[in-house]
Design a protein around this motif. Structure first.
Motif, short mmCIF file in Angstrom:
data_model
loop_
_atom_site.label_atom_id
_atom_site.label_comp_id
_atom_site.label_asym_id
_atom_site.label_seq_id
_atom_site.Cartn_x
_atom_site.Cartn_y
_atom_site.Cartn_z
N ALA A 51 0.95 -1.26 -0.09
CA ALA A 51 -0.09 0.22 0.00
C ALA A 51 0.88 1.18 0.09
N GLU A 52 0.24 2.30 -0.59
CA GLU A 52 1.02 3.61 -0.68
C GLU A 52 -0.07 4.58 -0.07
N SER A 53 0.64 5.75 0.73
CA SER A 53 -0.01 6.67 1.31
C SER A 53 -0.26 7.94 0.11
N SER A 54 0.42 7.78 -0.85
CA SER A 54 0.53 8.97 -1.71
C SER A 54 -0.19 8.25 -2.90
N HIS A 55 -1.03 9.17 -3.51
CA HIS A 55 -1.61 8.65 -4.94
C HIS A 55 -0.49 8.75 -5.98
N PHE A 56 0.65 9.66 -5.94
CA PHE A 56 1.48 9.61 -6.82
C PHE A 56 2.36 8.28 -6.80
N TRP A 57 2.71 7.86 -5.79
CA TRP A 57 3.63 6.52 -5.62
C TRP A 57 2.61 5.40 -6.12
N ARG A 58 1.52 5.54 -5.68
CA ARG A 58 0.50 4.21 -6.14
C ARG A 58 0.57 4.21 -7.60
N ASP A 59 0.27 5.49 -8.44
CA ASP A 59 0.30 5.62 -9.76
C ASP A 59 1.57 5.12 -10.24
N HIS A 60 2.71 5.73 -9.48
CA HIS A 60 3.91 5.47 -10.22
C HIS A 60 4.21 3.75 -10.11
N LYS A 61 3.98 3.17 -9.17
CA LYS A 61 4.30 1.77 -9.21
C LYS A 61 3.35 0.97 -10.09
N SER A 62 1.94 1.55 -10.22
CA SER A 62 1.19 0.62 -11.14
C SER A 62 1.74 0.82 -12.64
N ALA A 63 1.99 2.26 -12.77
CA ALA A 63 2.78 2.54 -14.25
C ALA A 63 3.75 1.42 -14.37
N LYS A 64 4.55 1.22 -13.70
CA LYS A 64 5.94 0.59 -13.84
C LYS A 64 5.37 -1.01 -14.04
N VAL A 65 4.57 -1.31 -13.05
CA VAL A 65 4.11 -2.83 -13.35
C VAL A 65 3.59 -2.94 -14.85
N ASN A 66 2.60 -1.83 -15.13
CA ASN A 66 1.67 -2.07 -16.48
C ASN A 66 2.67 -1.85 -17.66
N ALA A 67 3.89 -1.32 -17.55
CA ALA A 67 4.85 -1.07 -18.46
C ALA A 67 5.36 -2.31 -18.80
N ILE A 68 5.47 -3.33 -17.99
CA ILE A 68 6.15 -4.53 -18.31
C ILE A 68 5.28 -5.27 -19.51
N ARG A 69 4.09 -5.21 -19.30
CA ARG A 69 3.15 -5.69 -20.18
C ARG A 69 3.21 -4.80 -21.59
N THR A 70 3.06 -3.54 -21.54
CA THR A 70 3.15 -2.75 -22.72
C THR A 70 4.11 -2.64 -23.44
N LYS A 71 5.33 -2.62 -22.79
CA LYS A 71 6.71 -2.51 -23.26
C LYS A 71 7.11 -3.43 -24.09
N THR A 72 6.70 -4.74 -23.37
CA THR A 72 7.04 -6.13 -24.18
C THR A 72 6.01 -6.46 -25.34
N GLN A 73 4.42 -6.04 -25.38
CA GLN A 73 3.94 -6.26 -26.46
C GLN A 73 4.13 -5.38 -27.59
N ILE A 74 4.42 -4.08 -27.34
CA ILE A 74 4.92 -3.10 -28.33
C ILE A 74 6.01 -3.58 -29.04
N GLU A 75 6.99 -4.11 -28.22
CA GLU A 75 8.45 -4.52 -28.89
C GLU A 75 8.19 -5.85 -29.74
N ARG A 76 7.22 -6.55 -29.51
CA ARG A 76 6.91 -7.79 -30.11
C ARG A 76 6.03 -7.55 -31.42
N CYS A 77 5.30 -6.48 -31.33
CA CYS A 77 4.23 -6.31 -32.25
C CYS A 77 4.83 -6.03 -33.70
N ASP A 78 4.10 -6.29 -34.72
CA ASP A 78 4.26 -6.04 -36.13
C ASP A 78 4.05 -4.52 -36.49
N ILE A 79 2.89 -4.08 -36.09
CA ILE A 79 2.04 -2.94 -36.16
C ILE A 79 1.33 -2.76 -35.09
N ALA A 80 1.12 -1.20 -34.84
CA ALA A 80 0.12 -0.75 -33.62
C ALA A 80 -0.93 0.07 -34.34
#
Length: 147
Positions: A51-80
């Protein structure tokens, strides 16, 4: 060849489903990937790390976790396909488009004519600008089948 198409952007309309269904009906050899489209799940992606007490840090952590998925999928795609809707500003979609441009990944923007100006840089790096999901389907059919 099976094409990997990454669908990025706006999550409040059924544009993804329209493109997926249209490509199925056209019998196009396409596999689709996408970011997490459940808004609450995406916002909570980092909660497993504590848990985070600050919205900034909660969003920051979630953005990084989501980036694992998006970064990997964009790198693997042929077109977006990067969709910008009218109701909300999709900063994440603009970031995805920039990431595609930096990687040399071709992408199609999908948005209405009334937001051409704020997206001029994003559109200038795109390979095409579509206004409807049907146009995206037709573009993919041409690119894949050369017809």
């Amino acid at each position: 060849m099976k094409w990997n198409v990454y669908l990025s952007g706006e999550i409040h309309t059924d544009w993804r489903e329209q493109i997926i269904q249209g490509c199925r009906e056209a019998d196009l050899p396409v596999e689709f990937t996408s970011a997490v489209t459940d808004h609450d799940a995406s916002d909570a992606a980092g909660d497993v790390l504590g848990a985070e007490s600050s919205h900034f840090w909660r969003d920051h952590k979630s953005a990084k976790v989501n980036a694992i998925r998006t970064k990997t999928q964009i790198e693997r795609c042929d077109i977006a396909v990067v969709r910008f809707g009218d109701k909300y500003k999709q900063w994440n979609a603009a970031f995805d488009a920039g990431f595609c441009a930096a990687l040399g990944k071709p992408y199609i923007t999908l948005h209405s004519a009334d937001i051409i100006h704020p997206l001029k840089e994003v559109d200038s790096a795109a390979m095409a600008w579509a206004q409807t999901p049907q146009q995206v389907i037709e573009l993919l059919a041409y690119v894949i089948n050369a017809k």
